[in-house]
Motif scaffolding. Structure first.
Motif, PDB file in Angstrom:
ATOM      1  N   ALA A 152       5.845  16.808  -0.350  1.00 52.17           N
ATOM      2  CA  ALA A 152       6.848  15.999   0.333  1.00 52.17           C
ATOM      3  C   ALA A 152       6.589  14.528   0.078  1.00 52.17           C
ATOM      4  CB  ALA A 152       6.826  16.273   1.831  1.00 52.17           C
ATOM      5  N   HIS A 153       7.658  13.743   0.021  1.00 52.76           N
ATOM      6  CA  HIS A 153       7.495  12.300  -0.113  1.00 52.76           C
ATOM      7  C   HIS A 153       8.429  11.568   0.821  1.00 52.76           C
ATOM      8  CE1 HIS A 153      11.224  11.419  -2.393  1.00 52.76           C
ATOM      9  NE2 HIS A 153      11.006  12.561  -3.026  1.00 52.76           N
ATOM     10  N   ALA A 154       8.047  10.365   1.188  1.00 54.10           N
ATOM     11  CA  ALA A 154       8.852   9.544   2.076  1.00 54.10           C
ATOM     12  C   ALA A 154      10.182   9.202   1.416  1.00 54.10           C
ATOM     13  CB  ALA A 154       8.090   8.269   2.423  1.00 54.10           C
ATOM     14  N   GLU A 168       0.822  -1.216   0.000  1.00 51.48           N
ATOM     15  CA  GLU A 168       0.000   0.000   0.000  1.00 51.48           C
ATOM     16  C   GLU A 168       0.854   1.263   0.000  1.00 51.48           C
ATOM     17  OE1 GLU A 168      -4.082   0.732   2.086  1.00 51.48           O
ATOM     18  OE2 GLU A 168      -2.517   1.164   3.563  1.00 51.48           O
ATOM     19  N   VAL A 169       0.386   2.265  -0.718  1.00 49.89           N
ATOM     20  CA  VAL A 169       0.993   3.587  -0.654  1.00 49.89           C
ATOM     21  C   VAL A 169      -0.028   4.529  -0.029  1.00 49.89           C
ATOM     22  CG1 VAL A 169       0.245   4.252  -2.993  1.00 49.89           C
ATOM     23  CG2 VAL A 169       2.213   5.393  -1.947  1.00 49.89           C
ATOM     24  N   ASN A 170       0.437   5.398   0.856  1.00 47.84           N
ATOM     25  CA  ASN A 170      -0.447   6.302   1.600  1.00 47.84           C
ATOM     26  C   ASN A 170      -0.219   7.746   1.167  1.00 47.84           C
ATOM     27  OD1 ASN A 170      -1.702   4.421   3.672  1.00 47.84           O
ATOM     28  ND2 ASN A 170       0.483   3.988   3.946  1.00 47.84           N
ATOM     29  N   ILE A 171      -1.269   8.359   0.656  1.00 43.97           N
ATOM     30  CA  ILE A 171      -1.216   9.731   0.134  1.00 43.97           C
ATOM     31  C   ILE A 171      -2.130  10.595   0.985  1.00 43.97           C
ATOM     32  CG2 ILE A 171      -1.721  11.206  -1.858  1.00 43.97           C
ATOM     33  CD1 ILE A 171      -1.252   8.732  -3.641  1.00 43.97           C
ATOM     34  N   ILE A 172      -1.684  11.812   1.295  1.00 42.61           N
ATOM     35  CA  ILE A 172      -2.530  12.723   2.059  1.00 42.61           C
ATOM     36  C   ILE A 172      -2.632  14.067   1.352  1.00 42.61           C
ATOM     37  CG2 ILE A 172      -0.593  13.419   3.566  1.00 42.61           C
ATOM     38  CD1 ILE A 172      -2.761  13.683   5.819  1.00 42.61           C
ATOM     39  N   GLU A 192       3.935   8.260   8.688  1.00 44.81           N
ATOM     40  CA  GLU A 192       2.643   7.589   8.523  1.00 44.81           C
ATOM     41  C   GLU A 192       2.181   7.583   7.066  1.00 44.81           C
ATOM     42  OE1 GLU A 192      -0.310   8.778  11.764  1.00 44.81           O
ATOM     43  OE2 GLU A 192       1.249  10.324  11.929  1.00 44.81           O
ATOM     44  N   PHE A 193       2.588   8.599   6.323  1.00 51.46           N
ATOM     45  CA  PHE A 193       2.171   8.715   4.936  1.00 51.46           C
ATOM     46  C   PHE A 193       3.396   8.808   4.032  1.00 51.46           C
ATOM     47  CE2 PHE A 193      -1.757   9.619   7.020  1.00 51.46           C
ATOM     48  CZ  PHE A 193      -2.748   9.252   6.119  1.00 51.46           C
ATOM     49  N   ASP A 194       3.157   8.491   2.765  1.00 54.62           N
ATOM     50  CA  ASP A 194       4.246   8.474   1.787  1.00 54.62           C
ATOM     51  C   ASP A 194       4.322   9.741   0.949  1.00 54.62           C
ATOM     52  OD1 ASP A 194       5.213   5.689   2.163  1.00 54.62           O
ATOM     53  OD2 ASP A 194       3.171   5.201   1.545  1.00 54.62           O
ATOM     54  N   TYR A 195       3.186  10.426   0.773  1.00 55.87           N
ATOM     55  CA  TYR A 195       3.188  11.620  -0.083  1.00 55.87           C
ATOM     56  C   TYR A 195       2.204  12.630   0.478  1.00 55.87           C
ATOM     57  CZ  TYR A 195       3.612  14.448  -4.315  1.00 55.87           C
ATOM     58  OH  TYR A 195       3.891  15.464  -5.199  1.00 55.87           O
ATOM     59  N   ALA A 196       2.642  13.868   0.608  1.00 54.52           N
ATOM     60  CA  ALA A 196       1.790  14.971   1.066  1.00 54.52           C
ATOM     61  C   ALA A 196       1.854  16.098   0.052  1.00 54.52           C
ATOM     62  CB  ALA A 196       2.234  15.470   2.442  1.00 54.52           C
ATOM     63  N   ARG A 238       3.911  16.796   8.610  1.00 48.26           N
ATOM     64  CA  ARG A 238       4.483  16.000   9.693  1.00 48.26           C
ATOM     65  C   ARG A 238       4.262  14.514   9.453  1.00 48.26           C
ATOM     66  NH1 ARG A 238       1.741  16.624  13.835  1.00 48.26           N
ATOM     67  NH2 ARG A 238       0.399  18.416  13.455  1.00 48.26           N
ATOM     68  N   ALA A 239       3.105  14.155   8.882  1.00 47.74           N
ATOM     69  CA  ALA A 239       2.776  12.753   8.670  1.00 47.74           C
ATOM     70  C   ALA A 239       3.747  12.082   7.699  1.00 47.74           C
ATOM     71  CB  ALA A 239       1.346  12.625   8.154  1.00 47.74           C
ATOM     72  N   VAL A 240       4.365  12.864   6.818  1.00 45.80           N
ATOM     73  CA  VAL A 240       5.349  12.310   5.881  1.00 45.80           C
ATOM     74  C   VAL A 240       6.767  12.460   6.406  1.00 45.80           C
ATOM     75  CG1 VAL A 240       6.386  12.564   3.584  1.00 45.80           C
ATOM     76  CG2 VAL A 240       3.902  12.626   3.848  1.00 45.80           C
ATOM     77  N   MET A 241       7.130  13.659   6.808  1.00 47.76           N
ATOM     78  CA  MET A 241       8.537  13.945   7.102  1.00 47.76           C
ATOM     79  C   MET A 241       8.967  13.676   8.538  1.00 47.76           C
ATOM     80  SD  MET A 241       9.257  17.314   4.731  1.00 47.76           S
ATOM     81  CE  MET A 241       7.776  18.243   5.157  1.00 47.76           C
TER      82      MET A 241
END
Length: 570
Positions: A542-544, A33-37, A255-259, A248-251
């Protein structure tokens, strides 16, 4: 990577060549899974029913155009075999026809053939006289669309079209499946909830569940045309919250891969990057933060069918008023507190590409005293000492609205202070981003409906040619009840001279002449009260660190190449 470096680096260079090669190996769905926000939550997955970037980008995971613009701004074939040109015979010598040849290896996610009839239907869908299409300017000048065979689309223009790459190109103009949407044309378009929330597409992912203004669950399209793609079996697309939490969720937390669209102050981004989980990527395209000026009357005492339709505005049509408002703004300060190196002062509606950016206006110095003098000379005076100027019984009282976002609320507070200093009374209002940028014709709070005197937001365009974008200033493109409040002329700007000059642009082939006309249109719109440009913004996301294949694209959807994303293994 520090923000200053991110602005200068090519996004393509962020991933090692060996890792890129590995991305093309293996089975579809191998990376889980990839998580995008997107902190501005999508409200529809039909980009023809929303002018919001959030909706266009979310939909780009599912529905696709015939051609896209890559990370350099170059047009590339997507569902077509090649980009038609005069040289390859795809564009007629008289520039009145373009012929698209479709790939023969594309099927819809339900397994049915993708054909020329779907392309023709998309044109008919968006141009239906009883409907409202948020992307109608992309189809300006088309006389007819023909389908000689199932893999050929012929677009005929009423006049020569030197730049024919507006319809069916970029994330804003994808193809809809005729079989799914044929009962959703005209007035029925907005009521087709199932179709608009769950479009059948040709893209790398399919919709499993869409919860408007919340979460989208997607899975890999089993019928996607490229073997081994997408690498991710599923997408968790979270909408809502705020830019700070998304970053914050990415960097920081991972928790997420892309914001997307991290509209945050530079020092905040730097602290987030120190978390070590991800990195910011940025680049300058045509994205502009602006204040739109309502050319109609948004008086709440008017009936809904007249509000923001009846002309003129009580005072915003007067040059002394809108010029004084612009002079009172300290743009360098806005850039400093809001964007740092991810922002630039601009006076232009079209700040990029540079060849289309006008140099005829300056606005990098605040002039409060000059603004006061301009209003005074125009007869706007404060006769009763309440701090608000008036003339002929009309006071300079405005409702200033924007979407809910920390940077925008900082901007609102500062601009309110400056405007009140020169004699305005200013009421501030902010609206949840998912609602503000949504396409709900029944909501009073959308930016298209514009139930305020001025409103602030950012907008951009796909590709590097501004012709379709400049069509947003045409008189007949204003949102109104009969278009279900869809349309791209948000200010309701209307000048016969502007319409005539835009028609000249549409028929001009010489590159230097096109640049000159585009600049003149830019100046005409700004100088006659269409908007007040504020900041030329870099697109910052931003991306993981372990998300490979990301190529930040400022000329199309940021998710344009999600089929190429993959997980970097340690």
């Amino acid at each position: 990577m520090k923000l200053s470096h991110a602005l200068m680096a090519s996004a393509a260079a962020l991933v090692p060549a060996t890792a890129l090669a590995e991305a093309h190996m293996g089975e579809r769905g191998r990376d889980g899974e990839v998580n995008i926000i997107y902190w501005q939550a999508p409200s529809t997955l039909n980009p023809f029913l929303s002018g919001g970037t959030k909706d266009v980008e979310a939909a780009s995971l599912i529905v696709e155009p015939l051609a896209r613009f890559d990370e350099t701004g170059a047009i590339q074939p997507w569902l077509a075999t090649e980009v038609p040109t005069v040289e390859n015979g795809g564009v007629s010598e008289d520039l009145k026809q373009i012929t698209w040849k479709l790939r023969d290896d594309v099927v819809w996610s339900d397994g049915t053939p993708f054909t020329a009839e779907d392309v023709k239907f998309t044109y008919e869908y968006c141009t239906h006289p009883e409907g409202g299409c948020a992307q109608i300017t992309k189809f300006e000048g088309i006389e007819s669309v023909e389908t000689p065979d199932e893999h050929t689309v012929v677009v005929n223009f009423a006049e020569p079209k030197p730049y024919p790459y507006t319809a069916f190109t970029g994330g804003e103009s994808p193809i809809l499946q005729k079989a799914q949407f044929e009962n959703c044309v005209g007035a029925a378009a907005s009521s087709c909830t199932e179709e608009n929330f769950n479009p059948i597409g040709t893209g790398p992912f399919v919709v499993d569940e869409f919860r408007t203004n919340d979460v989208i669950s997607l899975s890999a399209n089993p019928n996607f045309r490229e073997e081994g793609k997408p690498a991710f079996a599923s997408v968790n697309f979270k909408g809502g919250g705020d830019a700070d939490a998304a970053g914050r969720a990415v960097m920081q937390t991972g928790e997420f891969d892309y914001a997307w669209n991290l509209q945050l102050a530079p020092d905040v981004i730097a602290r987030m990057e120190a978390g070590g989980q991800g990195q910011a990527v940025a680049g300058f395209g045509p994205l502009l933060e602006r204040i739109m000026l309502n050319n109609t009357n948004p008086d709440p005492s008017l009936p809904p069918e007249e509000r923001s339709v009846i002309r003129p505005h009580p005072f915003l049509g007067e040059p002394a008023v809108y010029n004084a408002m612009s002079m009172a703004i300290d743009r360098p300060l806005l850039v400093e507190i809001g964007y740092g190196q991810a922002g630039r002062v601009t006076c232009n509606w079209v700040p990029a590409p540079e060849i289309y950016s006008s140099t005829s206006m300056t606005c990098d110095e605040q002039d409060l005293e000059g603004a006061k003098q301009m209003l005074e000379q125009a007869g706007w005076v404060d006769t009763d000492g309440d701090g608000v100027r008036e003339k002929d019984g009309v006071e300079l009282r405005i409702l200033y609205q924007s979407s809910t976002n920390a940077v925008r609320q900082d901007f609102q507070a500062l601009i309110k202070e400056w405007w009140e200093e020169i004699g305005f009374a200013v009421e501030l209002r902010n609206v949840n981003s998912s609602v503000f940028f949504g396409g709900d014709a029944g909501s009073p709070d959308t930016f298209q409906k514009f139930y305020a005197d001025v409103e602030m937001y950012a907008n951009t365009f796909n590709g590097t040619d501004p012709q379709a974008y400049l069509a947003n200033g045409l008189c007949d493109k204003a949102p109104r009840p009969e278009t279900q409040w869809q349309g791209e002329n948000i200010s309701r700007f209307c000048m016969e001279e502007y319409d005539a000059l835009w028609n000249e642009l549409a028929e001009t082939a010489d590159p230097l002449a096109r640049q000159s006309i585009a600049k003149a249109l830019n100046d005409m719109y700004v100088q006659n009260g269409g908007m007040i440009p504020l900041v030329h913004r870099g697109r910052l996301s931003a991306h993981a660190n372990d998300l490979g294949g990301v190529k930040l694209n400022v000329w199309d959807s940021e998710l344009w190449n999600a089929a190429d994303w993959y997980r970097i293994s340690e």
